[in-house]
Design a protein around this motif. Structure first.
Motif, mmCIF file in Angstrom:
data_model
loop_
_atom_site.group_PDB
_atom_site.id
_atom_site.type_symbol
_atom_site.label_atom_id
_atom_site.label_comp_id
_atom_site.label_asym_id
_atom_site.label_seq_id
_atom_site.Cartn_x
_atom_site.Cartn_y
_atom_site.Cartn_z
ATOM 1 N N VAL A 1 0.849 -1.192 0.000
ATOM 2 C CA VAL A 1 0.000 0.000 0.000
ATOM 3 C C VAL A 1 0.884 1.241 0.000
ATOM 4 O O VAL A 1 1.830 1.346 0.767
ATOM 5 N N GLY A 2 0.579 2.168 -0.899
ATOM 6 C CA GLY A 2 1.333 3.410 -1.014
ATOM 7 C C GLY A 2 2.489 3.347 -1.988
ATOM 8 O O GLY A 2 3.089 4.364 -2.303
ATOM 9 N N SER A 3 2.795 2.177 -2.509
ATOM 10 C CA SER A 3 3.982 2.061 -3.356
ATOM 11 C C SER A 3 3.798 2.719 -4.718
ATOM 12 O O SER A 3 4.730 3.307 -5.241
ATOM 13 N N VAL B 1 -5.127 1.574 -6.388
ATOM 14 C CA VAL B 1 -4.217 2.143 -5.387
ATOM 15 C C VAL B 1 -4.943 2.470 -4.098
ATOM 16 O O VAL B 1 -6.164 2.344 -4.005
ATOM 17 N N GLN B 2 -4.171 2.920 -3.109
ATOM 18 C CA GLN B 2 -4.701 3.265 -1.793
ATOM 19 C C GLN B 2 -5.931 4.152 -1.938
ATOM 20 O O GLN B 2 -5.953 5.068 -2.745
ATOM 21 N N GLY B 3 -6.957 3.855 -1.160
ATOM 22 C CA GLY B 3 -8.216 4.573 -1.281
ATOM 23 C C GLY B 3 -9.145 3.916 -2.286
ATOM 24 O O GLY B 3 -10.260 4.389 -2.502
ATOM 25 N N ARG C 1 -14.972 3.512 -6.896
ATOM 26 C CA ARG C 1 -14.019 3.254 -5.817
ATOM 27 C C ARG C 1 -14.182 1.813 -5.365
ATOM 28 O O ARG C 1 -15.276 1.274 -5.363
ATOM 29 N N LEU D 1 -9.605 -2.384 -1.481
ATOM 30 C CA LEU D 1 -8.393 -3.044 -1.970
ATOM 31 C C LEU D 1 -8.464 -4.548 -1.716
ATOM 32 O O LEU D 1 -9.094 -4.991 -0.751
ATOM 33 N N THR E 1 -7.033 -8.135 -0.388
ATOM 34 C CA THR E 1 -6.260 -8.425 0.816
ATOM 35 C C THR E 1 -5.586 -9.782 0.716
ATOM 36 O O THR E 1 -6.093 -10.699 0.073
ATOM 37 N N GLU F 1 -4.423 -8.385 5.032
ATOM 38 C CA GLU F 1 -3.621 -7.180 4.807
ATOM 39 C C GLU F 1 -3.875 -6.644 3.395
ATOM 40 O O GLU F 1 -3.678 -7.364 2.413
ATOM 41 N N PRO F 2 -4.308 -5.381 3.254
ATOM 42 C CA PRO F 2 -4.574 -4.846 1.913
ATOM 43 C C PRO F 2 -3.285 -4.642 1.118
ATOM 44 O O PRO F 2 -2.219 -4.432 1.690
ATOM 45 N N GLU G 1 -1.935 -3.060 -3.009
ATOM 46 C CA GLU G 1 -2.281 -2.440 -4.292
ATOM 47 C C GLU G 1 -1.849 -3.377 -5.401
ATOM 48 O O GLU G 1 -1.006 -4.248 -5.189
#
Length: 194
Positions: free
Chosen positions: A39-41, A143-145, A174, A177, A179, A183-184, A186
């Motif tokens: 996540v966030g990558s 992606v995140q969100g 939307r 994500l 899992t 764990e979520p 992307e």
């Protein structure tokens, strides 16, 4: 029949995730690569997990590599690399890989959005669809969100105006994500509209 009752099930039930559970499909091995990322990558410019290409012939090797990583309690990017290998092994008809994915991976799901409500679009799609087969394959980064970004059309035979509205609808939706064991993560994600 209304647009919502016709295209929504077709678009969303026909969606195939490169992130989540997979059924064995050797034709997808080379074209629908699973590319999970922490996540966030994607926002940070970090590339997703990469693995060697798997084919139907090498799918068992991909499964063995995934099991080796998992047996060593791989975490973070290495765990996502094992997930990628497991997905490729499933695509290559390794049933144990598909079973592992169904137990450990939860697919992304749409939580907001959907097809356009514009009556003109609905009517145009209905007219176009009558008597025609259609197929659209779009790959996005989820992606995140739960935001689909950088969507690219891989295959399509919809008229350009309908395709543009369908793409806008996908990007405005939307998703939760996917899992891996809760764990979520992307990933690149493929949507198929049949």
């Amino acid at each position: 029949m209304t647009w919502r009752s016709l295209l929504l099930p077709l678009a969303l039930l026909g969606a195939m995730s490169a992130c989540g559970q997979r059924r064995s499909d050797p034709a997808r091995v080379a074209e629908d690569l699973m590319r999970p990322a922490p996540v966030g990558s994607f926002a940070a410019g970090t590339p997703p997990a990469t693995t060697a290409e798997c084919t139907v012939r090498t799918a068992k090797d991909c499964f063995d590599q995934a099991l080796t990583l998992l047996a060593a309690n791989a975490q973070g990017p290495e765990r996502l690399r094992a997930l990628s290998l497991m997905g490729k092994a499933c695509d290559g008809q390794v049933k144990d890989a598909c079973a592992w994915l169904s137990q450990h991976v939860k697919e992304p799901r749409r939580v907001r959005g959907g097809p356009p409500d514009d009556p003109v679009f609905q009517e145009a799609f209905e007219r176009w669809r009558e008597g025609r087969k259609h197929h659209v394959r779009v790959t996005c980064r989820l992606v995140q969100g739960g935001v689909p970004q950088r969507c690219e059309v891989r295959e399509a035979n919809l008229p350009p105006d309908l395709l543009a509205q369908a793409l806008n609808s996908i990007q405005a939706s939307r998703y939760a994500l996917p899992t891996l064991d809760g764990e979520p993560f992307e990933c690149d994600w493929t949507i198929v509209i049949k």
